[in-house]
Scaffold this motif. Structure first.
Motif, PDB file in Angstrom:
ATOM      1  N   HIS A 107       0.850  -1.187   0.000  1.00  0.00           N
ATOM      2  CA  HIS A 107       0.000   0.000   0.000  1.00  0.00           C
ATOM      3  C   HIS A 107       0.893   1.248   0.000  1.00  0.00           C
ATOM      4  N   LEU A 108       0.713   2.093  -1.017  1.00  0.00           N
ATOM      5  CA  LEU A 108       1.463   3.339  -1.148  1.00  0.00           C
ATOM      6  C   LEU A 108       0.508   4.516  -1.029  1.00  0.00           C
ATOM      7  N   ASP A 145      -0.017   8.644  -1.855  1.00  0.00           N
ATOM      8  CA  ASP A 145       0.504   9.793  -2.582  1.00  0.00           C
ATOM      9  C   ASP A 145       0.348  11.059  -1.742  1.00  0.00           C
ATOM     10  N   HIS A 199      -2.880   3.677  -2.727  1.00  0.00           N
ATOM     11  CA  HIS A 199      -2.838   2.858  -3.938  1.00  0.00           C
ATOM     12  C   HIS A 199      -2.357   1.461  -3.544  1.00  0.00           C
ATOM     13  N   LEU A 244      -1.061  -2.203  -4.655  1.00  0.00           N
ATOM     14  CA  LEU A 244      -0.418  -2.911  -5.758  1.00  0.00           C
ATOM     15  C   LEU A 244      -0.168  -4.363  -5.366  1.00  0.00           C
ATOM     16  N   ILE A 278       5.744   0.600 -10.568  1.00  0.00           N
ATOM     17  CA  ILE A 278       4.774   1.621 -10.159  1.00  0.00           C
ATOM     18  C   ILE A 278       4.099   2.174 -11.407  1.00  0.00           C
ATOM     19  N   ARG A 317      -0.359   5.774 -13.585  1.00  0.00           N
ATOM     20  CA  ARG A 317      -1.589   6.385 -13.069  1.00  0.00           C
ATOM     21  C   ARG A 317      -1.422   6.940 -11.660  1.00  0.00           C
ATOM     22  N   ILE A 318      -0.373   6.517 -10.964  1.00  0.00           N
ATOM     23  CA  ILE A 318      -0.125   7.022  -9.611  1.00  0.00           C
ATOM     24  C   ILE A 318       0.693   8.304  -9.724  1.00  0.00           C
ATOM     25  N   SER A 319       0.118   9.397  -9.293  1.00  0.00           N
ATOM     26  CA  SER A 319       0.770  10.710  -9.431  1.00  0.00           C
ATOM     27  C   SER A 319       1.968  10.822  -8.491  1.00  0.00           C
ATOM     28  N   GLN A 320       3.105  11.257  -9.068  1.00  0.00           N
ATOM     29  CA  GLN A 320       4.304  11.517  -8.275  1.00  0.00           C
ATOM     30  C   GLN A 320       4.862  12.905  -8.573  1.00  0.00           C
ATOM     31  N   LEU A 346       5.944   9.457  -2.965  1.00  0.00           N
ATOM     32  CA  LEU A 346       5.067   8.479  -2.351  1.00  0.00           C
ATOM     33  C   LEU A 346       5.598   8.062  -0.989  1.00  0.00           C
TER      34      LEU A 346
END
Length: 244
Positions: free
Chosen positions: A141-142, A144, A150, A152, A169, A172-175, A186
């Protein structure tokens, strides 16, 4: 016929003018670095909380930091280094979708879990997992910078001994963000070990080692970028600073 050929030629020219500048602009510098988030060799520095779901047998899961290591990672360790791993002894009273959460005990001033901050723009996360052919699987679990979680899939741990699990990663996961500072790193919030409903859960062991990321540490410089440095922002404005 000539008009059709002329139209086709103009279409190709417009396509080249539009596409190739865009493709050129997608090129950017990368500085990929491998960073270990925790190797469990000094358990007193990073505490981990391990908790089971509803049907965990009272007193379980239990946690230990035994001296052990994956030979694929450290070889035979002829130097006698005191490598440690995170050990989990689990028991549940019934089969089902039981789970064990492995949480880094890192919190803010209000006591909220903040996870392990991951520097840079992370491309991949991996860790070593010791399994004993139980049909379980793992998630990471990450979080943002907006506070969204998020989940994975790291895959099955139905194997014997040490194996390396990894996940890329997704884009779609904003960094990042439009405003300065552009970086929006993250945080690693937890791992979750799930049991399959048909698998025995009355007694099992899982060991974890060396959580690592491959991350892009390249920073685009600009005039006055020191004022966007979070440490300088904190120093100038104090603890009342709010994130973007």
């Amino acid at each position: 016929m000539r008009r059709a050929s002329l139209f086709f030629g103009l279409f190709i020219l417009m396509f080249m003018l539009l596409v190739f500048p865009i493709a050129a602009n997608t090129d950017r510098t990368l500085n990929l670095v491998s960073i270990i988030l925790d190797d469990f060799d000094t358990p007193q520095e990073n505490n981990w909380i391990v908790v089971g779901s509803k049907f965990a047998t009272p007193g379980f899961p239990k946690v230990a930091f035994p001296t052990a290591w994956p030979e694929a990672l450290h070889g035979a360790n002829r130097e006698g280094i005191d490598y440690r791993v995170l050990g989990i002894w689990g028991k549940f009273d019934r089969q089902g979708f039981n789970y064990i959460e492995v949480i880094p005990d890192i919190r803010d001033e209000e006591g909220n879990f903040t996870g392990i901050p991951i520097p840079g723009i992370v491309q991949m996360l991996d860790l070593w997992v010791w399994g004993s052919m139980h049909d379980f699987y793992m998630e990471v679990h990450l979080m943002d910078q907006r506070g969204f979680i998020h989940v994975l899939d790291l895959g099955t741990i139905m194997h014997t001994g040490w194996q390396n699990l990894r996940v890329s990663i997704p884009g779609r996961i904003s960094q990042g963000r439009r405003q300065v500072p552009h970086a929006a790193p993250l945080s690693l919030m937890k791992f979750v070990i799930w049991t399959r409903p048909w698998e025995r859960v009355d007694n099992f062991y899982v060991y974890l080692d060396q959580i690592k990321v491959l991350t892009d540490m390249f920073v685009t410089r600009f005039d006055g970028d020191d004022l966007a440095n979070p440490e300088n922002v904190q120093r100038i404005w104090g603890s009342a600073v709010e994130g973007n």
